[in-house]
Design an enzyme around this catalytic site. Structure first.
Site, PDB file in Angstrom:
ATOM      1  N   ASN A   1      23.456  40.430  56.890  1.00  0.00           N
ATOM      2  CA  ASN A   1      24.735  39.735  56.841  1.00  0.00           C
ATOM      3  C   ASN A   1      25.494  40.311  55.637  1.00  0.00           C
ATOM      4  OD1 ASN A   1      25.340  36.111  57.086  1.00  0.00           O
ATOM      5  ND2 ASN A   1      26.490  37.797  57.908  1.00  0.00           N
TER       6      ASN A   1
ATOM      7  N   ASN B   1      36.052  34.459  56.368  1.00  0.00           N
ATOM      8  CA  ASN B   1      35.450  35.232  57.449  1.00  0.00           C
ATOM      9  C   ASN B   1      36.195  36.549  57.657  1.00  0.00           C
ATOM     10  OD1 ASN B   1      33.148  33.864  58.477  1.00  0.00           O
ATOM     11  ND2 ASN B   1      34.466  32.337  59.458  1.00  0.00           N
TER      12      ASN B   1
ATOM     13  N   CYS C   1      28.877  29.515  53.502  1.00  0.00           N
ATOM     14  CA  CYS C   1      28.123  30.659  54.024  1.00  0.00           C
ATOM     15  C   CYS C   1      26.835  30.787  53.220  1.00  0.00           C
ATOM     16  CB  CYS C   1      28.952  31.939  53.907  1.00  0.00           C
ATOM     17  SG  CYS C   1      28.080  33.423  54.472  1.00  0.00           S
ATOM     18  N   GLY C   2      25.692  30.561  53.866  1.00  0.00           N
ATOM     19  CA  GLY C   2      24.407  30.575  53.172  1.00  0.00           C
ATOM     20  C   GLY C   2      24.017  31.934  52.635  1.00  0.00           C
ATOM     21  N   ASN C   3      24.053  32.949  53.493  1.00  0.00           N
ATOM     22  CA  ASN C   3      23.704  34.290  53.037  1.00  0.00           C
ATOM     23  C   ASN C   3      24.728  34.816  52.038  1.00  0.00           C
ATOM     24  OD1 ASN C   3      21.294  34.610  54.456  1.00  0.00           O
ATOM     25  ND2 ASN C   3      22.333  35.344  56.293  1.00  0.00           N
TER      26      ASN C   3
ATOM     27  N   ASN D   1      29.345  27.577  65.303  1.00  0.00           N
ATOM     28  CA  ASN D   1      28.445  28.712  65.389  1.00  0.00           C
ATOM     29  C   ASN D   1      27.363  28.367  66.407  1.00  0.00           C
ATOM     30  OD1 ASN D   1      29.462  30.273  62.875  1.00  0.00           O
ATOM     31  ND2 ASN D   1      29.056  28.219  62.100  1.00  0.00           N
TER      32      ASN D   1
ATOM     33  N   GLU E   1      28.666  33.975  65.350  1.00  0.00           N
ATOM     34  CA  GLU E   1      29.412  33.324  64.267  1.00  0.00           C
ATOM     35  C   GLU E   1      30.901  33.222  64.594  1.00  0.00           C
ATOM     36  OE1 GLU E   1      28.813  33.742  60.099  1.00  0.00           O
ATOM     37  OE2 GLU E   1      27.075  35.040  60.392  1.00  0.00           O
ATOM     38  N   ARG E   2      31.406  32.006  64.483  1.00  0.00           N
ATOM     39  CA  ARG E   2      32.852  31.818  64.620  1.00  0.00           C
ATOM     40  C   ARG E   2      33.535  32.492  63.429  1.00  0.00           C
ATOM     41  NH1 ARG E   2      34.286  25.664  62.583  1.00  0.00           N
ATOM     42  NH2 ARG E   2      33.467  25.931  60.466  1.00  0.00           N
TER      43      ARG E   2
ATOM     44  N   CYS F   1      22.481  34.802  59.802  1.00  0.00           N
ATOM     45  CA  CYS F   1      23.398  33.748  59.372  1.00  0.00           C
ATOM     46  C   CYS F   1      22.571  32.713  58.628  1.00  0.00           C
ATOM     47  CB  CYS F   1      24.101  33.126  60.575  1.00  0.00           C
ATOM     48  SG  CYS F   1      25.105  31.675  60.151  1.00  0.00           S
TER      49      CYS F   1
END
Length: 259
Positions: free
Chosen positions: A16, A69, A78-80, A170, A187-188, A197
Site C-alpha cells: 500500500n 485518496n 488509513c491504517g497502512n 471499502n 478501496e473506495r 489495506c
C-alpha cells in the site's frame, strides 16, 4: 508563473503506497487542490501512489496526519498510511514511540526499524444487509469468498461499494485457513484493488474473532497481496478493544515535486 520544487517521500506498507509531504518544513501545497493531488498520485503522470499523506504540526501530539485518496479527496483513517507516516516521523525525530491525531481521533505508534505497531479504534459489529460490516476508522464490508485468486475484485468490489451507501464502503474478500486470513481489498477513493489495506486487514481480523465468538486476546496473521500484517486485539461480547495493526513500513525513495 514560477515553479517550485517540493520535497516528498515515497513509502509503502505491505504494498500500500503513499506520497508523504512534511508540513513541518514550511512546505505549502494546497491539499484542497483535487486536480493537483490526483496528478501527484497518478501512476503515469505523477509519482504514483494509493494516497497522499501530509504530516503536520500539532499542539497536543507529535504530529497530525491528513490523508487523501488517489482521487485527490480527503478520506477517513488509513491504517497502512498511518504506519508509514509514523515510520517517517520516527526517523525524523528519533522517537520510537509517537502520538498522533488523524481523521478518526488520536493514535499511538511504536516503531522498530521498518516494523510499526499502530493503535486502532475500538470496533463494534454493525448489522448490514450486504454482510458483515465494521468501521475500523474507515467503513469496511467483509465477505468470505472461495477462489480468491480468480476473483475480479475491481468489478465486484465496485458494485458492492456503490450498493452500500452514497459515500460508499471499502470491500474485503477473505479466505480463512488454519486461523490465517488471506485478503483482497477494493478501496473506495482509489476505486480499484490495492495490494493491502490496513483498516481492511483490521476489519477482517475482527470478523474472524466475531465468527469464533470466544472472548479473549488474539494475535491474527493476515496475508495481503503486497505483504503480511498482524492484528492484535481483545475480543469481548461482539466488541474489539486494545486493537493494534502491526506490519512493515518502508521508505522507497525521496524526490521533489515540480508544482
Amino acid at each position: 508563473m514560477i515553479e517550485r520544487l517540493i520535497p516528498f517521500e515515497k513509502y509503502e506498507g505491505a504494498g500500500n503506497d503513499f506520497v508523504i509531504l512534511d508540513f513541518f518544513e514550511n512546505i505549502w501545497i494546497d491539499l484542497y487542490d483535487v486536480v493537483l493531488i490526483e496528478k501527484i498520485c497518478n501512476r503515469h503522470f505523477g509519482v504514483g501512489a494509493d494516497g497522499l499523506i501530509a504530516v503536520c504540526p500539532s499542539m497536543e501530539y507529535d504530529f497530525e496526519m491528513k490523508y487523501l485518496n488517489s482521487d485527490g479527496r480527503f478520506s477517513s483513517f488509513c491504517g497502512n498510511g498511518s504506519r508509514c507516516a509514523a515510520s517517517y516521523m520516527s526517523k525524523k525525530t528519533g522517537k520510537t514511540h509517537l502520538s498522533f491525531i488523524a481523521a478518526d481521533g488520536p493514535h499511538t505508534a511504536d516503531c522498530d526499524k521498518n516494523l510499526v505497531k499502530v493503535s486502532m479504534k475500538n470496533i463494534v459489529q454493525v448489522q448490514h444487509e450486504l454482510g458483515f460490516f465494521a468501521n475500523t476508522g474507515s467503513p469496511h464490508l467483509v465477505l468470505e469468498y472461495d477462489g480468491l485468486d480468480s476473483l475480479n475484485v475491481k468489478v465486484l468490489g465496485s458494485e458492492l461499494r456503490k450498493r452500500h451507501s452514497e459515500a460508499g464502503t471499502n470491500v474485503n474478500f477473505i479466505h480463512i485457513h488454519d486461523s490465517i486470513i488471506d485478503i483482497r481489498t477494493f478501496e473506495r477513493g482509489v476505486e480499484d484493488e490495492t495490494l493491502a489495506c490496513g483498516t481492511g486487514i483490521t476489519a477482517a481480523a475482527f470478523y474472524l474473532t466475531s465468527k469464533l465468538n470466544s472472548n479473549g486476546h488474539y494475535l491474527i496473521d493476515v496475508r495481503a497481496k503486497g505483504g503480511n500484517c498482524k492484528v492484535e486485539l481483545d475480543y469481548r461480547d461482539q466488541m474489539a478493544e486494545n486493537v493494534f495493526l502491526i506490519g512493515p513500513a518502508v521508505n522507497v525513495f525521496s524526490g521533489f515535486l515540480r508544482v
